[in-house]
Design a protein around this motif. Sequence first.
Motif, PDB file in Angstrom:
ATOM      1  N   ILE A 140     -46.705  -5.785  16.825  1.00  0.00           N
ATOM      2  CA  ILE A 140     -46.481  -4.360  17.052  1.00  0.00           C
ATOM      3  C   ILE A 140     -47.238  -3.901  18.292  1.00  0.00           C
ATOM      4  O   ILE A 140     -46.896  -2.924  18.939  1.00  0.00           O
ATOM      5  N   GLY A 141     -48.268  -4.625  18.647  1.00  0.00           N
ATOM      6  CA  GLY A 141     -49.136  -4.244  19.756  1.00  0.00           C
ATOM      7  C   GLY A 141     -50.548  -4.043  19.229  1.00  0.00           C
ATOM      8  O   GLY A 141     -50.755  -3.747  18.052  1.00  0.00           O
ATOM      9  N   GLY A 142     -51.516  -4.227  20.081  1.00  0.00           N
ATOM     10  CA  GLY A 142     -52.893  -4.137  19.613  1.00  0.00           C
ATOM     11  C   GLY A 142     -53.191  -5.265  18.646  1.00  0.00           C
ATOM     12  O   GLY A 142     -52.939  -6.432  18.932  1.00  0.00           O
ATOM     13  N   HIS A 143     -53.677  -4.908  17.462  1.00  0.00           N
ATOM     14  CA  HIS A 143     -54.066  -5.913  16.467  1.00  0.00           C
ATOM     15  C   HIS A 143     -53.169  -5.862  15.229  1.00  0.00           C
ATOM     16  O   HIS A 143     -53.550  -6.359  14.176  1.00  0.00           O
ATOM     17  N   HIS A 144     -51.993  -5.271  15.369  1.00  0.00           N
ATOM     18  CA  HIS A 144     -51.115  -5.075  14.216  1.00  0.00           C
ATOM     19  C   HIS A 144     -49.876  -5.954  14.325  1.00  0.00           C
ATOM     20  O   HIS A 144     -49.329  -6.159  15.405  1.00  0.00           O
ATOM     21  N   ILE A 173     -50.218   3.102   9.553  1.00  0.00           N
ATOM     22  CA  ILE A 173     -48.973   3.877   9.408  1.00  0.00           C
ATOM     23  C   ILE A 173     -49.274   5.308   8.992  1.00  0.00           C
ATOM     24  O   ILE A 173     -48.743   6.269   9.565  1.00  0.00           O
ATOM     25  N   VAL A 174     -50.145   5.471   8.011  1.00  0.00           N
ATOM     26  CA  VAL A 174     -50.474   6.805   7.503  1.00  0.00           C
ATOM     27  C   VAL A 174     -51.190   7.627   8.578  1.00  0.00           C
ATOM     28  O   VAL A 174     -50.847   8.789   8.824  1.00  0.00           O
ATOM     29  N   ALA A 214     -45.783  -7.003   0.706  1.00  0.00           N
ATOM     30  CA  ALA A 214     -46.723  -7.498   1.714  1.00  0.00           C
ATOM     31  C   ALA A 214     -48.167  -7.439   1.242  1.00  0.00           C
ATOM     32  O   ALA A 214     -48.998  -8.261   1.658  1.00  0.00           O
ATOM     33  N   PHE A 215     -48.477  -6.497   0.366  1.00  0.00           N
ATOM     34  CA  PHE A 215     -49.860  -6.339  -0.093  1.00  0.00           C
ATOM     35  C   PHE A 215     -50.077  -6.848  -1.520  1.00  0.00           C
ATOM     36  O   PHE A 215     -51.135  -6.624  -2.101  1.00  0.00           O
ATOM     37  N   ASP A 273     -53.881  -6.602   7.810  1.00  0.00           N
ATOM     38  CA  ASP A 273     -54.582  -6.059   6.645  1.00  0.00           C
ATOM     39  C   ASP A 273     -54.657  -4.542   6.630  1.00  0.00           C
ATOM     40  O   ASP A 273     -54.691  -3.924   5.565  1.00  0.00           O
ATOM     41  N   ASP A 274     -54.691  -3.917   7.797  1.00  0.00           N
ATOM     42  CA  ASP A 274     -54.869  -2.457   7.840  1.00  0.00           C
ATOM     43  C   ASP A 274     -53.575  -1.721   8.189  1.00  0.00           C
ATOM     44  O   ASP A 274     -53.618  -0.575   8.660  1.00  0.00           O
ATOM     45  N   LEU A 275     -52.426  -2.377   7.984  1.00  0.00           N
ATOM     46  CA  LEU A 275     -51.169  -1.758   8.420  1.00  0.00           C
ATOM     47  C   LEU A 275     -50.884  -0.450   7.687  1.00  0.00           C
ATOM     48  O   LEU A 275     -50.417   0.516   8.294  1.00  0.00           O
TER      49      LEU A 275
END
Length: 341
Positions: free
Chosen positions: A29-33, A78-79, A61-62, A72-74
Amino acid sequence: GSLLEKYGTYEMNGIAFSDHDEIWWLETIGGHHWIARRVPDDAYVVMPNQLGIDTFDLKDAFTTQENHLCSDDLKEFIVKNHLCLNLDDSFNARYAFGSHDDSDHVYNTPRDWFIRRYLNPHTYKWDGENADFTPFSDDIPWTMVPERKITVEDVKYALSTHFQNTPYDPYITRGDLSNKGALRPVGINRNDFLSVLQVRQGQEPIEWFTFGSNVFNTLVPLYIHIDTVPEYYSNTTAEVSTDNFYWANRLIGAMADACDKQSAIHIERYQRVVQSHSHHIIHTYDELIEKETDETRKTELRHEANQKAADMLKKETSKTLHLVLDELSFTMKNKFARSDA
């Protein structure tokens, strides 16, 4: 995924991971995602230069991670950034992370549309006023079940297409020419390399590959558990030479494009002959390798098979180069005969 979470990436991209049992498609997605989704066993995916995963099950997924994986922090990502654009409780990753630019409708979605149109001609209406999907549709499903099994030749054809039999074909010469060449074809002139990895159950994996513009080239098989590749493939230098597959294909493509009508029959025959001979070589050496128990001898057989394919390919490529050059010579503008006077 862990590498992306640790180091990140400056751009969005996608990559497939596959073995005998599964294919997963991962999108950065870009960055670390990142997100990844398992391709259903009976389905295929077409991915132009944009993110394509549509429906994404965050719960899976979780929890069990049967068909979906993500960073892990997707959820928090998103929120926090209000990225869930669905009107219901589902999550469409393409809405959130994908691109829907006007340029996509020239460069990306038309390629997706044409390949689906080829592999699923009767599943949807692809043309006309009431088409289900058009070259400009952003909602073509990420996966589809094909109407029949897909062959290596189908993959080659799909990745060589130029909107044949549509108003967008750059080679069209009849009818309304107003949309000729308006959309980016799959088989574009700057193609330099194509690879098709065939992971086979109970048999040696094969990598089919080729160089040059896909409209005018042909795939050749390569057993991959080897130490070296034939010189015809590996001796490419910056200097143009017909002694290697790369430059021979580049020359064929440039000349055949300039006289596409006259050269079409030679390209078709070239592709069919190489494909048929290639399958014969594979069938012959599959049996020999399967019967052999000594690993050293198996490697020798792979090298032998690859060299036979290279020798056959060089012969057919040289023949095609001669034929296409001959056709192009007859289209030169300085041609003249006494009867023209």
